[in-house]
Design an enzyme around this catalytic site. Structure first.
Site, PDB file in Angstrom:
ATOM      1  N   GLY A 105     -72.962  15.929 -35.537  1.00  0.00           N
ATOM      2  CA  GLY A 105     -73.392  15.274 -34.309  1.00  0.00           C
ATOM      3  C   GLY A 105     -73.161  13.773 -34.344  1.00  0.00           C
ATOM      4  N   CYS A 106     -73.398  13.152 -35.501  1.00  0.00           N
ATOM      5  CA  CYS A 106     -73.224  11.705 -35.622  1.00  0.00           C
ATOM      6  C   CYS A 106     -71.747  11.320 -35.508  1.00  0.00           C
ATOM      7  CB  CYS A 106     -73.795  11.223 -36.944  1.00  0.00           C
ATOM      8  SG  CYS A 106     -75.576  11.529 -37.102  1.00  0.00           S
ATOM      9  N   THR A 107     -70.877  12.162 -36.029  1.00  0.00           N
ATOM     10  CA  THR A 107     -69.441  11.900 -35.913  1.00  0.00           C
ATOM     11  C   THR A 107     -68.990  11.995 -34.456  1.00  0.00           C
ATOM     12  OG1 THR A 107     -69.009  12.677 -38.171  1.00  0.00           O
ATOM     13  CG2 THR A 107     -67.152  12.683 -36.632  1.00  0.00           C
ATOM     14  N   ALA A 142     -70.195   8.749 -32.876  1.00  0.00           N
ATOM     15  CA  ALA A 142     -69.437   7.600 -33.370  1.00  0.00           C
ATOM     16  C   ALA A 142     -68.008   7.589 -32.832  1.00  0.00           C
ATOM     17  CB  ALA A 142     -69.429   7.605 -34.896  1.00  0.00           C
TER      18      ALA A 142
END
Length: 244
Positions: free
Chosen positions: A137-139, A142
């Site tokens: 999810g963070c990728t 980002a």
């Protein structure tokens, strides 16, 4: 010559007289007996044990006096190490809409000092917060800011990723995904907590927008990974249209 009278058997011969000179002589002194040496297997007496105990006590006291300062120093060092490793309590007041960037110094992905209060001196600032670097999810979040990065810079806003990851992990992630913006490490979640996104040792996915000068004008929490860059860009475009 007349004969001496014969002594009859009934008569008892007279006892010879003892010499008073012999009786008056002192008796010879008896030799002084020396105490026998104790064998190695013989048990020690109570006095011997007491003497040995006194010696052992003195030796133990000497050892204690010698080792106690070292032990104390070692405990102090361990305490210092524990204090360094212990989580730092938030020292910043909560940052709400209208509040300014705090005066705090953090590290970027290159382990360089970043003064947060100075970031918005010339341009607006966007912080997007991720729970953990290089996760699914963070990728997504980002890379969304990566792909729209020219749009943000074209509107005079700089983008920063903020997380509790160490700089080394952030640099690895930045290189792997070709992220064009700086990453800020807030390992103890001081700024993250002040923004209201740090709870129970975790970072809530969110983003915060500060205008030029450092005043908070928008916050979005919680937010979905793919929606975070889209919503942030839409907000800034709306501001630009109002001022045009």
């Amino acid at each position: 010559m007349p004969r001496k009278a014969a002594v009859t058997s009934s008569e008892t011969p007279a006892e010879p007289r003892r010499s008073t000179r012999v009786a008056s002589l002192p008796k010879p002194e008896e030799p002084i007996k020396k105490p026998a040496k104790k064998s190695s297997g013989e048990k020690r007496t109570a006095s011997d044990k007491a003497d040995a105990g006194d010696g052992a006590g003195e030796e133990s006291a000497a050892k204690k006096a010698k080792t106690t300062p070292d032990d104390s120093e070692e405990k102090d060092q361990l305490k210092d190490d524990e204090d360094e490793d212990a989580p730092q309590k938030p020292e910043l007041a909560p940052i709400n809409i209208g509040d300014s960037l705090p005066d705090i110094t953090l590290k970027n992905e290159k382990d360089e000092d970043i003064k947060i209060a100075e970031l918005a001196a010339e341009k607006g600032v966007i912080f997007f917060l991720v729970p953990k670097a290089d996760t699914s999810g963070c990728t997504t979040q980002a890379c969304g800011f990566r792909d729209s990065y020219p749009d943000f810079t074209g509107l005079d806003y700089t983008v920063y990723c903020l997380s509790a990851d160490p700089p080394s992990a952030q640099l690895k992630w930045q290189t792997k995904k070709h992220l064009p913006y700086p990453l800020i490490s807030d390992k103890k979640r001081v700024l993250i907590t002040a923004l209201g996104a740090g709870k129970n040792g975790k970072t809530a996915r969110s983003h915060f927008i500060f205008e030029k000068g450092g005043k908070l004008i928008e916050k979005k929490q919680p937010v979905k990974p793919a929606e975070s860059p889209v919503l942030a860009l839409a907000f800034i475009k709306g501001l630009s249209e109002k001022h045009s």
